[in-house]
Design a protein around this motif. Structure first.
Motif, PDB file in Angstrom:
ATOM      1  N   ALA A 178      -0.777  16.752 -11.096  1.00 13.69           N
ATOM      2  CA  ALA A 178       0.459  17.059 -10.373  1.00 13.69           C
ATOM      3  C   ALA A 178       0.739  18.004  -9.100  1.00 13.69           C
ATOM      4  O   ALA A 178       1.339  17.701  -8.288  1.00 13.69           O
ATOM      5  CB  ALA A 178       1.610  17.516 -11.447  1.00 13.69           C
ATOM      6  N   ASP A 179      -0.470  18.939  -8.987  1.00 11.83           N
ATOM      7  CA  ASP A 179      -0.716  19.899  -7.985  1.00 11.83           C
ATOM      8  C   ASP A 179      -1.443  19.246  -6.874  1.00 11.83           C
ATOM      9  O   ASP A 179      -1.788  20.239  -5.953  1.00 11.83           O
ATOM     10  CB  ASP A 179      -0.823  21.252  -8.333  1.00 11.83           C
ATOM     11  N   ALA A 180      -2.011  18.188  -6.986  1.00  6.98           N
ATOM     12  CA  ALA A 180      -3.072  17.610  -6.341  1.00  6.98           C
ATOM     13  C   ALA A 180      -2.540  17.274  -4.825  1.00  6.98           C
ATOM     14  O   ALA A 180      -1.414  17.220  -4.531  1.00  6.98           O
ATOM     15  CB  ALA A 180      -3.805  16.360  -6.726  1.00  6.98           C
ATOM     16  N   SER A 181      -3.529  17.175  -3.909  1.00  9.22           N
ATOM     17  CA  SER A 181      -3.000  17.005  -2.349  1.00  9.22           C
ATOM     18  C   SER A 181      -4.101  15.887  -1.963  1.00  9.22           C
ATOM     19  O   SER A 181      -5.629  16.407  -1.672  1.00  9.22           O
ATOM     20  CB  SER A 181      -3.235  18.220  -1.639  1.00  9.22           C
ATOM     21  N   GLY A 182      -3.882  14.664  -1.699  1.00  7.78           N
ATOM     22  CA  GLY A 182      -4.526  13.510  -1.076  1.00  7.78           C
ATOM     23  C   GLY A 182      -6.135  13.322  -2.099  1.00  7.78           C
ATOM     24  O   GLY A 182      -6.787  13.057  -1.843  1.00  7.78           O
ATOM     25  N   ALA A 183      -5.739  13.564  -3.503  1.00 13.41           N
ATOM     26  CA  ALA A 183      -6.833  13.377  -4.377  1.00 13.41           C
ATOM     27  C   ALA A 183      -6.915  11.752  -4.785  1.00 13.41           C
ATOM     28  O   ALA A 183      -6.026  11.048  -4.676  1.00 13.41           O
ATOM     29  CB  ALA A 183      -6.521  14.120  -5.623  1.00 13.41           C
TER      30      ALA A 183
ATOM     31  N   VAL B   4       0.830  -1.216   0.003  1.00 13.38           N
ATOM     32  CA  VAL B   4       0.051  -0.120  -0.187  1.00 13.38           C
ATOM     33  C   VAL B   4       0.908   1.206   0.088  1.00 13.38           C
ATOM     34  O   VAL B   4       1.809   1.582   0.678  1.00 13.38           O
ATOM     35  CB  VAL B   4      -1.059   0.055   1.375  1.00 13.38           C
ATOM     36  N   LEU B   5       0.774   1.894  -1.145  1.00 12.24           N
ATOM     37  CA  LEU B   5       1.581   3.290  -1.215  1.00 12.24           C
ATOM     38  C   LEU B   5       0.930   4.399  -1.240  1.00 12.24           C
ATOM     39  O   LEU B   5      -0.050   4.384  -1.436  1.00 12.24           O
ATOM     40  CB  LEU B   5       2.428   3.035  -2.548  1.00 12.24           C
ATOM     41  N   ASP B   6       1.774   5.400  -0.959  1.00  9.32           N
ATOM     42  CA  ASP B   6       1.406   6.880  -1.391  1.00  9.32           C
ATOM     43  C   ASP B   6       2.383   7.584  -2.245  1.00  9.32           C
ATOM     44  O   ASP B   6       3.541   7.194  -2.529  1.00  9.32           O
ATOM     45  CB  ASP B   6       1.406   7.844   0.056  1.00  9.32           C
TER      46      ASP B   6
ATOM     47  N   ARG C 149       1.600  14.566   0.262  1.00  7.99           N
ATOM     48  CA  ARG C 149       0.762  13.472  -0.554  1.00  7.99           C
ATOM     49  C   ARG C 149      -0.086  13.730  -1.453  1.00  7.99           C
ATOM     50  O   ARG C 149      -1.051  14.623  -1.155  1.00  7.99           O
ATOM     51  CB  ARG C 149       0.028  12.733   0.729  1.00  7.99           C
ATOM     52  N   VAL C 150       0.223  13.545  -2.771  1.00  8.70           N
ATOM     53  CA  VAL C 150      -0.612  13.931  -3.710  1.00  8.70           C
ATOM     54  C   VAL C 150      -1.580  12.781  -4.097  1.00  8.70           C
ATOM     55  O   VAL C 150      -2.665  13.088  -4.262  1.00  8.70           O
ATOM     56  CB  VAL C 150       0.172  13.608  -5.153  1.00  8.70           C
ATOM     57  N   ALA C 151      -1.453  11.315  -3.854  1.00  7.09           N
ATOM     58  CA  ALA C 151      -2.510  10.639  -3.719  1.00  7.09           C
ATOM     59  C   ALA C 151      -2.095   9.417  -2.823  1.00  7.09           C
ATOM     60  O   ALA C 151      -0.958   9.226  -2.226  1.00  7.09           O
ATOM     61  CB  ALA C 151      -2.697   9.849  -5.039  1.00  7.09           C
ATOM     62  N   THR C 152      -3.201   8.884  -2.221  1.00  4.49           N
ATOM     63  CA  THR C 152      -2.814   7.932  -0.959  1.00  4.49           C
ATOM     64  C   THR C 152      -3.525   6.568  -1.108  1.00  4.49           C
ATOM     65  O   THR C 152      -4.253   6.333  -2.093  1.00  4.49           O
ATOM     66  CB  THR C 152      -3.459   8.486   0.299  1.00  4.49           C
ATOM     67  N   LYS C 153      -3.047   5.678  -0.486  1.00  8.56           N
ATOM     68  CA  LYS C 153      -3.470   4.144  -0.476  1.00  8.56           C
ATOM     69  C   LYS C 153      -3.646   3.678  -1.744  1.00  8.56           C
ATOM     70  O   LYS C 153      -4.934   2.893  -2.283  1.00  8.56           O
ATOM     71  CB  LYS C 153      -5.223   3.985   0.501  1.00  8.56           C
TER      72      LYS C 153
END
Length: 380
Positions: free
Chosen positions: A163-168, A108-110, A124-128
């Motif tokens: 690329a500028d996302a946060s937790g999307a 499981v990666l971020d 964190r741009v994307a999680t789980k």
């Protein structure tokens, strides 16, 4: 705005046992360790003959006079738990960080973003994400393949996030992208190329889709026979490994053709004129090689050896003059540079613990050390 290899030397049976301990069908990182164990155990038999043949067919480029190399200083840009994939562009580094595993041993990666070269706290741009590998940046989006999520019934797929996302939440771009390949997606700046599961499990489909969105198109079908899968592309061809060889197909579609013989290829990159790759037949037999893709005498020429004598040169990156690569070693991993035309191999940084992926921009070389969880840089 934005644009866009692991194994190490060992000492005897101890490292083989350590590699064998990490057995997992569901995690591509663990699977590679299993495959590496099998490859090293059999190198005295099958790979020895292949390595001999491969070496005989490769022409070393002439050595240039040794030149004084400036002292390179390593700067740690950010720290992670277990960095896996790396891409750098537009003043940002994007790193896949393996946070944990589940009961099926899927990672499981971020996906995290770090300003470079200044460094700073990762965002964190994307999680789980599951079993995600090296990302590719095209304009304002980051593309990568993510693995199947059994509890949610999700299959492997190609996804993207801003690329500028946060937790999307990552949005699906295409289905069936093989997340176990690393890199699992390549780009020519306009289109994306990826490997997809075929109806025949012994085969793999090579797919193309516009980065701006659209319908996937099959470029070619290849053998799913390589121990390590990856994909690379330029404006004319898409490249991938099969057992004992690297192959290419026109980006517009066509029959795959052999580019060069290999024993155990880990990574490849094209500058449009030459294809460069790393190959590792066995202990201290790793090489960086290239082959001219097209010329006045027709497609393909003799394979040229740029650098040799490494344990596992698993990641490489190109600029207009040089090939940069890392040697995946637990105690004395290193970052190297060699001219595209051959010559003396410069050691930029030594003493790294399992350096894996590498990237370059106008001024710097970046790499991740799996063994210590860092993203570092040095001047070119």
């Amino acid at each position: 705005m934005f644009a866009r290899g692991w194994f190490g030397g060992w000492t005897g049976a101890a490292v083989l046992l350590a590699l064998s301990a990490a057995a997992s069908e569901g995690c591509d990182e663990v699977q590679r360790k299993k495959e590496l164990t099998a490859a090293t155990e059999s190198k005295e038999a099958s790979t020895a003959a292949s390595a001999s043949t491969n070496a005989a067919s490769a022409t070393p480029l002439p050595k240039s006079p040794a030149q004084a190399e400036k002292v390179h200083t390593r700067t740690v840009v950010a720290r992670f738990k277990k960095p896996k994939g790396l891409a750098v562009s537009g003043g940002s580094a994007f790193v896949m960080d393996a946070l944990s595993g589940d009961k099926d041993q899927n990672e499981v990666l971020d996906l995290l973003r770090v300003p470079v070269p200044a460094g700073g706290e990762p965002v964190r741009v994307a999680t789980k994400l599951r079993s995600a590998g090296t990302p590719v940046i095209v304009k304002d989006d980051v593309f990568f393949a993510t693995g199947g999520d059994k509890p949610n019934g999700a299959a492997d797929r190609l996804v993207k996030v801003g690329a500028d996302a946060s937790g999307a939440a990552a949005a699906q771009v295409a289905p069936k992208a093989l997340a176990l390949a690393d890199p699992a997606v390549a780009s020519d700046g306009t289109n994306l190329y990826y490997l997809a599961a075929a109806d025949d499990k012994a085969k793999v489909d090579v797919m193309r889709i516009p980065a701006a969105g659209g319908k996937p198109t099959k470029v070619a079908t290849g053998d799913r026979s390589a121990r390590v899968l990856f994909i690379a592309a330029d404006a004319k061809y898409v490249y991938w490994p099969e057992a004992g060889r690297l192959v290419k197909a026109p980006v517009g579609g066509g029959e795959p053709k052999e580019v060069a013989k290999v024993v155990y290829a880990w990574a490849a990159a094209s500058d449009g004129n030459y294809l460069y790759w790393s190959d590792s037949p066995g202990e201290n037999m790793g090489t960086i090689r290239r082959i001219k893709l097209e010329g006045p005498s027709g497609p393909g020429t003799a394979v040229e050896t740029l650098a040799s004598g490494f344990s596992f040169p698993v990641g490489l990156a190109l600029d207009d003059k040089s090939v940069f690569f890392v040697n995946y070693d637990a105690e004395d991993g290193a970052v190297y540079r060699v001219a595209k035309t051959g010559g003396t191999t410069a050691t930029l940084i030594r003493g790294q613990k399992h350096p894996k992926r590498i990237a370059v921009d106008e001024r710097h070389v970046y790499w991740i050390n799996v063994g210590e969880g860092t993203l570092s840089l040095t001047d070119k």
